[in-house]
Design an enzyme around this catalytic site. Structure first.
Site, PDB file in Angstrom:
ATOM      1  N   SER A  29       8.731 -43.420  45.023  1.00 12.11           N
ATOM      2  CA  SER A  29       9.847 -43.691  45.927  1.00 12.11           C
ATOM      3  C   SER A  29       9.653 -43.077  47.302  1.00 12.11           C
ATOM      4  O   SER A  29       9.515 -41.854  47.427  1.00 12.11           O
ATOM      5  CB  SER A  29      11.140 -43.096  45.362  1.00 12.11           C
ATOM      6  OG  SER A  29      11.311 -43.451  44.026  1.00 12.11           O
ATOM      7  N   HIS A  61      11.262 -49.044  47.206  1.00 15.06           N
ATOM      8  CA  HIS A  61      10.083 -49.605  46.539  1.00 15.06           C
ATOM      9  C   HIS A  61       9.772 -50.941  47.187  1.00 15.06           C
ATOM     10  O   HIS A  61      10.469 -51.919  46.946  1.00 15.06           O
ATOM     11  CB  HIS A  61      10.342 -49.799  45.042  1.00 15.06           C
ATOM     12  CG  HIS A  61      10.653 -48.520  44.344  1.00 15.06           C
ATOM     13  ND1 HIS A  61       9.687 -47.648  43.939  1.00 15.06           N
ATOM     14  CD2 HIS A  61      11.828 -47.945  44.036  1.00 15.06           C
ATOM     15  CE1 HIS A  61      10.252 -46.598  43.388  1.00 15.06           C
ATOM     16  NE2 HIS A  61      11.549 -46.739  43.434  1.00 15.06           N
ATOM     17  N   HIS A  83      10.276 -50.314  36.817  1.00 10.39           N
ATOM     18  CA  HIS A  83      10.947 -49.232  36.081  1.00 10.39           C
ATOM     19  C   HIS A  83      11.703 -49.786  34.881  1.00 10.39           C
ATOM     20  O   HIS A  83      12.285 -50.873  34.962  1.00 10.39           O
ATOM     21  CB  HIS A  83      11.982 -48.531  36.986  1.00 10.39           C
ATOM     22  CG  HIS A  83      11.392 -47.834  38.157  1.00 10.39           C
ATOM     23  ND1 HIS A  83      11.183 -48.469  39.359  1.00 10.39           N
ATOM     24  CD2 HIS A  83      10.962 -46.558  38.320  1.00 10.39           C
ATOM     25  CE1 HIS A  83      10.653 -47.601  40.208  1.00 10.39           C
ATOM     26  NE2 HIS A  83      10.506 -46.448  39.614  1.00 10.39           N
ATOM     27  N   TYR A  85      14.487 -48.640  33.933  1.00  9.57           N
ATOM     28  CA  TYR A  85      15.929 -48.660  34.258  1.00  9.57           C
ATOM     29  C   TYR A  85      16.332 -49.928  34.999  1.00  9.57           C
ATOM     30  O   TYR A  85      17.513 -50.222  35.127  1.00  9.57           O
ATOM     31  CB  TYR A  85      16.354 -47.403  35.033  1.00  9.57           C
ATOM     32  CG  TYR A  85      15.765 -47.233  36.422  1.00  9.57           C
ATOM     33  CD1 TYR A  85      16.112 -48.078  37.467  1.00  9.57           C
ATOM     34  CD2 TYR A  85      14.873 -46.215  36.687  1.00  9.57           C
ATOM     35  CE1 TYR A  85      15.573 -47.912  38.732  1.00  9.57           C
ATOM     36  CE2 TYR A  85      14.329 -46.034  37.941  1.00  9.57           C
ATOM     37  CZ  TYR A  85      14.687 -46.895  38.961  1.00  9.57           C
ATOM     38  OH  TYR A  85      14.150 -46.732  40.209  1.00  9.57           O
ATOM     39  N   GLU A  86      15.345 -50.674  35.497  1.00  9.58           N
ATOM     40  CA  GLU A  86      15.669 -51.943  36.159  1.00  9.58           C
ATOM     41  C   GLU A  86      15.850 -53.073  35.142  1.00  9.58           C
ATOM     42  O   GLU A  86      16.166 -54.202  35.514  1.00  9.58           O
ATOM     43  CB  GLU A  86      14.554 -52.314  37.148  1.00  9.58           C
ATOM     44  CG  GLU A  86      14.507 -51.377  38.351  1.00  9.58           C
ATOM     45  CD  GLU A  86      13.195 -51.421  39.111  1.00  9.58           C
ATOM     46  OE1 GLU A  86      13.198 -51.118  40.311  1.00  9.58           O
ATOM     47  OE2 GLU A  86      12.147 -51.729  38.506  1.00  9.58           O
ATOM     48  N   ALA A 113       8.560 -39.292  42.519  1.00 10.74           N
ATOM     49  CA  ALA A 113       9.576 -38.322  42.926  1.00 10.74           C
ATOM     50  C   ALA A 113      10.171 -37.777  41.633  1.00 10.74           C
ATOM     51  O   ALA A 113      10.353 -38.527  40.672  1.00 10.74           O
ATOM     52  CB  ALA A 113      10.649 -39.018  43.745  1.00 10.74           C
ATOM     53  N   MET A 208      11.888 -40.805  36.309  1.00 12.06           N
ATOM     54  CA  MET A 208      12.200 -42.049  35.585  1.00 12.06           C
ATOM     55  C   MET A 208      11.037 -43.046  35.599  1.00 12.06           C
ATOM     56  O   MET A 208      11.263 -44.246  35.507  1.00 12.06           O
ATOM     57  CB  MET A 208      13.434 -42.713  36.201  1.00 12.06           C
ATOM     58  CG  MET A 208      14.652 -41.804  36.303  1.00 12.06           C
ATOM     59  SD  MET A 208      15.988 -42.614  37.200  1.00 12.06           S
ATOM     60  CE  MET A 208      17.061 -41.226  37.566  1.00 12.06           C
ATOM     61  N   SER A 209       9.822 -42.560  35.724  1.00 13.52           N
ATOM     62  CA  SER A 209       8.690 -43.498  35.825  1.00 13.52           C
ATOM     63  C   SER A 209       7.452 -42.880  35.211  1.00 13.52           C
ATOM     64  O   SER A 209       7.528 -41.998  34.357  1.00 13.52           O
ATOM     65  CB  SER A 209       8.425 -43.825  37.302  1.00 13.52           C
ATOM     66  OG  SER A 209       7.952 -42.676  37.991  1.00 13.52           O
ATOM     67  N   ASN A 232      14.616 -32.813  44.421  1.00 17.03           N
ATOM     68  CA  ASN A 232      15.938 -32.199  44.194  1.00 17.03           C
ATOM     69  C   ASN A 232      15.823 -31.238  43.024  1.00 17.03           C
ATOM     70  O   ASN A 232      14.864 -31.318  42.243  1.00 17.03           O
ATOM     71  CB  ASN A 232      16.982 -33.287  43.868  1.00 17.03           C
ATOM     72  CG  ASN A 232      16.573 -34.118  42.667  1.00 17.03           C
ATOM     73  OD1 ASN A 232      15.585 -34.864  42.726  1.00 17.03           O
ATOM     74  ND2 ASN A 232      17.297 -34.004  41.575  1.00 17.03           N
ATOM     75  N   HIS A 241      19.936 -41.482  44.643  1.00 16.02           N
ATOM     76  CA  HIS A 241      18.702 -42.227  44.892  1.00 16.02           C
ATOM     77  C   HIS A 241      18.355 -42.177  46.378  1.00 16.02           C
ATOM     78  O   HIS A 241      17.191 -42.007  46.747  1.00 16.02           O
ATOM     79  CB  HIS A 241      18.880 -43.677  44.415  1.00 16.02           C
ATOM     80  CG  HIS A 241      17.633 -44.487  44.528  1.00 16.02           C
ATOM     81  ND1 HIS A 241      16.488 -44.194  43.800  1.00 16.02           N
ATOM     82  CD2 HIS A 241      17.324 -45.557  45.300  1.00 16.02           C
ATOM     83  CE1 HIS A 241      15.541 -45.061  44.128  1.00 16.02           C
ATOM     84  NE2 HIS A 241      16.024 -45.896  45.025  1.00 16.02           N
TER      85      HIS A 241
HETATM   86  N1  HPA Z   1      15.977 -36.881  37.610  1.00 10.95           N
HETATM   87  C1  HPA Z   1      15.324 -37.995  37.268  1.00 10.95           C
HETATM   88  N2  HPA Z   1      14.551 -38.667  38.136  1.00 10.95           N
HETATM   89  C2  HPA Z   1      14.422 -38.183  39.373  1.00 10.95           C
HETATM   90  C3  HPA Z   1      15.082 -37.025  39.783  1.00 10.95           C
HETATM   91  C4  HPA Z   1      15.901 -36.332  38.852  1.00 10.95           C
HETATM   92  O1  HPA Z   1      16.516 -35.290  39.146  1.00 10.95           O
HETATM   93  N3  HPA Z   1      14.756 -36.826  41.083  1.00 10.95           N
HETATM   94  C5  HPA Z   1      13.914 -37.833  41.436  1.00 10.95           C
HETATM   95  N4  HPA Z   1      13.714 -38.657  40.389  1.00 10.95           N
END
Ligand code: HPA
Length: 267
Positions: A29, A61, A83, A85-86, A113, A208-209, A232, A241
């Site tokens: 990302s 993306h 992903h 989640y998509e 990320a 998440m990837s 983060n 996001h």
């Molecule tokens: N959790 C899951 N996926 C992420 C995060 C997170 O805190 N930060 C960036 N991608």
């Protein structure tokens, strides 16, 4: 669903594979800028590749594939990924890796990320992935039909290549930590209780990837290394996001410096 045979035929038709790419890089990302480093690229959008799943258009993306020389190495650069989640089928999540392997790449470099779990992994930190935990509840190899050319039961004991990982850590002036990446389904960020659970189960960062791509690459016999940018502290009440994308683009030069060190060693 993706159709690997159609995708590879279409990519060869457009001219992909002609530069004999050796390394495939998947950009996480917000890291899109790095693609500008490719000299004289052949370039296409995922939606124009026959047999590729329709990109979901998730912010950050761009979903473009380039072939060209990146820091001295003939490479494929995937700017964007599929992903879970998509809503994509688990078996489609490694399509970029499958086509990279078929076009001749022996090495996969994944970036992402991630949220920091370990205390020293604060926003802006970089972490070379030494291992992962698959908490996604899916596996891209599961299914009735065997993925072409892939081992049915790949060993994951040394999924991340130690030599490549060392090049990520020591190949540039940047400080790069090492740690374990937990892959989760998303799309929501984690609760504090989930973060604590992940920490106790051995994870240093969460995202998440990546995990499905690494599984497919190992099943195909590719060498793999991975780099997470911590965007983060995981489990925060303001995780977003948009924040992830911004941290990705703010830190893209740092990510680029580390990747450059790796690629120059491979050139
Ligand atoms: N959790 C899951 N996926 C992420 C995060 C997170 O805190 N930060 C960036 N991608």
């Amino acid at each position: 669903m993706a159709n690997f045979e159609r995708a590879i035929a279409d990519l060869r038709d457009i001219g992909f594979g002609q530069d004999k790419p050796r390394v495939a890089l998947i950009l996480g990302s917000g890291f899109g800028l790095i693609e500008r480093e490719v000299d004289d690229p052949l370039d296409t959008h995922y939606q124009d590749i026959d047999g590729f799943p329709p990109p979901a258009g998730t912010l950050g993306h761009e979903c473009r594939l380039s072939e060209g020389v990146l820091w001295g190495v003939p490479s494929l650069v995937f700017r964007g990924r599929f992903h879970a989640y998509e809503g994509h089928d688990a078996r489609d999540l490694g399509i970029c890796v499958q086509v990279a392997h078929a076009l001749g790449c022996e090495t996969l470099v994944v970036t992402n990320a991630a949220g920091g779990i370990r205390d020293d992994l604060q926003p802006g930190s970089l972490m070379a992935i030494t291992d992962h935990v698959n908490f996604m509840g899916i596996n891209p190899l599961a299914g009735f039909e065997r993925m072409p050319g892939a081992k049915a039961f790949p060993a994951m004991g040394r999924a991340y290549d130690a030599e490549l990982t060392e090049l990520l850590v020591k190949g540039s002036e940047q400080s790069v930590a090492i740690g374990v990446y937990a892959g989760v389904l998303g799309p929501c960020f984690e609760t504090p209780a989930e973060v604590e659970a992940l920490r106790r189960l051995g994870a240093d960062a969460v995202g998440m990837s990546t995990v499905p791509e690494v599984i497919v690459a190992r099943a195909l016999g590719m060498r793999v290394c991975g780099l997470s940018l911590i965007t983060n502290v995981a489990g925060g009440h303001e995780d977003s996001h948009e924040g992830t994308i911004k941290a990705g683009s703010d830190n893209a030069p740092k990510v680029a410096a580390v990747l450059k060190g790796l690629f120059q060693s491979l050139a």
